[in-house]
Design an enzyme around this catalytic site. Structure first.
Site, short mmCIF file in Angstrom:
data_model
loop_
_atom_site.label_atom_id
_atom_site.label_comp_id
_atom_site.label_asym_id
_atom_site.label_seq_id
_atom_site.Cartn_x
_atom_site.Cartn_y
_atom_site.Cartn_z
N SER A 216 -30.34 -28.96 16.30
CA SER A 216 -30.65 -29.74 15.11
C SER A 216 -31.98 -29.32 14.51
CB SER A 216 -30.69 -31.22 15.48
OG SER A 216 -31.85 -31.49 16.23
N ASP A 273 -22.97 -26.92 22.97
CA ASP A 273 -23.53 -28.02 23.75
C ASP A 273 -22.34 -28.92 24.09
OD1 ASP A 273 -25.07 -30.11 24.76
OD2 ASP A 273 -25.76 -30.79 22.79
#
Lengths: 508, 508
Positions: A216, A273
């Site tokens: 992010s 992830d």
């Protein structure tokens, strides 16, 4: 068989340590002259994995060779990371030899070929990783193997336990130690500093350790760092919590689950992830941090990390069950993940939103304030500090009367002094090409845009949103502003925006 | 949305190229001063992936930063690989900017999450790999993902075609272009130079390109390099084949399926090489080499790469079927894989065995001679140059009357001149600890032992076997001798031997 001719224990020739001023992120590198006697006697080639030894310290490093006269024949020049880990002074003697075979890689290979791993095997992998024995290639293989054939519950429990076990382990003189965590994927969802301030103001203990961004544009540690130091060591963190009831520090600096940070660096490159890794990453830090209760925020939306309510329910169940194995009471909340939270995306820009909420300012993003109060309220209820159904209201009151802001300032001061978030030198707006209603916002594309602008490494970089879902806009009206620290990064971001016109969809 | 403010095309500030004498194997590295204006304006951090541009050439590289006065602020210091690829002279101007996003990594991510890849996706990956855009982390992720969920037939065909397509493509003025290949895993199985010599002496065309070792102590190219140059370019290779009918050169130098060599470097680190990757690796090189017929040697044994007859049969079928998709006629032979072939293990030591067979010497290992004649004979039959069932006999005759040796010498001379294999400076025997019969030899442990001794990078390193399965030995009798170029490597190998006493099992 195997009676070998006994030779004297083998000792490679010593070399002189030289600090080379080489910045290689977290990589330990040693440079040696191509013609040096140690390379010849040890049979070392460029990119050999080697073991550096000085006194009682050992560091695994990658070898590069040089010719010419920059290095002397008896010098071993170290990258900053290797220098720090080996703890040498200039001229100290060290030895360089082939790194021993990584025993646990046989477990990784078995896993690649489809065999599930038991506790001992996973423990061995985590121990070798924390010792720095895994190169990026080995790390990528382990993380990919456990993504393609995802970690099952037994493996996830084993990985969680092993990861929690190899770092520091905190304990607190309190029966209730509160924690919260957001299963990322929603830009701007920076509730943690607000939640900590509210709960600490209400007398709860919340020693919050946060991570930096994986995929992010900002992690809580990245954002908080623009407001106060976050790289506190363990005694410093304990002092802050003893004094103020809460803190917001970087987990990596206190070495909670240090393997997680190593995994994260590779996951960030791959932009992968997966569920088991996510659970082990989240829970290993909570367990090592000594938490007893944790509220987990799971944003759900087509372009959030978790895309459907069903997936969120499944993830919640696994998180709760695995947490329970470690006597950790977890509560999961599904939240709206259809658009960014607040106005800012990127470390400093998100920090400005946090400040606006805490300071009760009229322009504070209402969605951020509401989410933070919902999470804090749930935590208050979970801890028995508010009656069921009345937590959010209680949290609102703590913001409204200024107690949260006062506590937040005290926490920042205790962490080393409050800072003013930096401001970007380069800005460019992006305009609507037509009039109509905003019907879709792509979180992933916005995150990529913010990262191309430089976030999270460039603290001031990111995006300021100027519209939300449902807004009526006119052609030519700005939809968002890109912030960057350098012209180069602004250009990269604008190039991307120009070719991704569907980032914010407008229905005429 | 997406009307962006038009900025002038972004140009990073130029830097002066400096040759740094940095040896980093195949890695392109650029070093820049921490305070240099290009790092600041472009937002470059250590270990950023960057794109170097000079004139029309582009090179992907990893950035490291330095402080101090080794580098000037306007210098970009290049590793030898980057220097070669960029083709610059000292002081030439170059620019450094963020490497663009790797588009095909989205395919790799989809594959990690379980979606199979179509031709276009695989083609995109292979093109990005050959362009040097994949870091070791990206390569490890792709190779691991296609190992855990193995490549299916459609993906294997696509990968084979893509790999064959991105390098050089040879064609030969002959209807029959012969090839052979051994599906590794059996130490010392160095039949190729003998087979080429026999077939070329019989008038067949055999432009053999070989690889270096992946996970073994020697590949054919490693061994052949101790007898003659193998890094011939395409015109040189063509001259040798035109003159002598055959050659034995390194495939990497003629850039047949160059992606294979990139994959192999990562597979070697991971010690992983799965079926689909193996098929694409083998067949892409045969197809690119313009072969029409190929004989594949598949050693079967408990400690060979292929462990059972069933697995060999399954692999054979896939190889034959996929080869047929490319009009390549493949024939697979299952051979004995229970113990090493010949006496030597390691490049130079295997070369000595090859010479002994070709020179008809009495001490020549009979098993190596027999295997080579079986393979050559099968190839002669496949090509219609010998009657069915009489090929091996014909091949034997070509060795016996000296034609194979004469042809081999001519081939070596044509490749640049015959060499004498180097001899190791360090040697140590390993003795039987009891009397009895040799009942088991572990190929894998022997391969590891030879690699710890320095093979294949140290050409003279490896093992000379002094016993075979079934031999009666007396306690104290030497079982094998370890050869190494340096004392350090000898010590590593002997340490390993001391702790792996079951490498050669003796039944009293």
């Amino acid at each position: 068989m195997s009676e070998v001719v006994k030779t004297a224990p083998h000792a490679p020739p010593p070399l002189k340590a030289r600090r080379f001023g080489l910045y290689a992120q977290h990589e330990s590198i040693v440079l040696m002259h191509r013609d040096c006697h140690a390379c010849r006697s040890e049979g070392l080639s460029p990119r050999s994995q080697v073991l550096l030894t000085s006194g009682t310290r050992e560091v695994y490093a990658t070898l590069y060779q040089m010719d010419g006269d920059i290095l002397a024949l008896d010098e071993a020049a170290l990258s900053e990371e290797a220098w720090r880990l080996l703890g040498v002074e200039a001229g100290d003697l060290l030895t360089v030899r082939h790194a021993p075979t990584i025993e646990s890689m046989s477990s990784v290979r078995r896993r690649i070929y489809g065999t599930r791993l038991d506790d001992t095997a996973i423990d061995g992998i985590v121990r070798d990783v924390v010792a720095g024995r895994y190169t990026p290639i080995h790390l990528a293989a382990f993380l990919t193997a456990t993504s393609v054939l995802p970690l099952d519950d037994a493996e996830t429990v084993a990985l969680t336990r092993a990861m929690a076990g190899v770092g520091e382990q905190l304990d607190w003189p309190s029966d209730v130690v509160m924690d919260k965590h957001c299963i990322g994927g929603l830009p701007g969802n920076r509730t943690t500093p607000i939640v900590v301030a509210i709960l600490a103001a209400c007398g709860l203990v919340m020693p919050k350790t946060s991570s930096r961004a994986i995929t992010s544009p900002a992690g809580t540690a990245d954002t908080m760092e623009t407001l106060a130091p976050v790289d506190l060591d363990l005694p410093a963190m304990r002092r802050v919590v003893d004094a103020e009831g809460g803190c917001i520090v970087w987990g990596g600096a206190v070495r909670l689950s240090p393997v997680d940070d190593i995994f994260i660096r590779v996951e960030r490159v791959l932009d992968v992830d997966t569920e088991g890794q996510l659970i082990a990453s989240v829970l290993s830090k909570k367990i090592a941090a000594g938490s007893t209760h944790v509220v987990l925020d799971i944003p759900v939306g087509a372009t959030a990390k978790v895309r459907t309510r069903e997936a969120a329910a499944k993830l919640s169940q696994r998180l709760i069950e695995i947490a329970a194995r470690f006597d950790l009471k977890a509560l999961c909340m599904q939240t709206d993940g259809t658009q960014p939270v607040g106005v800012g995306i990127g470390p400093a820009l998100e920090a400005l939103d946090v400040l606006a909420v805490l300071q009760n300012r009229p322009e504070a993003p209402p969605d951020l304030r509401q989410r933070a109060c919902l999470l804090a309220g749930t935590a208050l209820e979970l801890a028995g500090a508010a009656k069921a159904g009345l937590g959010a209201e209680a949290a609102e009151a703590v913001i409204a009367d200024g107690r949260a802001w006062a506590r937040f300032q005290r926490i920042c001061e205790a962490q080393g002094g409050m800072r003013t978030p930096p401001v970007a030198a380069q800005r460019a707006p992006i305009h609507a090409t037509r009039s109509g209603r905003v019907i879709l916002i792509d979180n992933r594309q916005l995150a990529t845009l913010a990262k191309l602008a430089g976030a999270p490494d460039r603290k001031a970089a990111g995006i300021q949103m100027q519209v939300r879902l449902g807004a009526e806009v006119a052609a030519g009206q700005p939809l968002l502003t890109v912030h960057a620290e350098t012209a180069g990064e602004l250009a990269y971001a604008l190039d991307y925006a120009a070719s991704h016109g569907d980032m914010i969809e407008i229905d005429a």
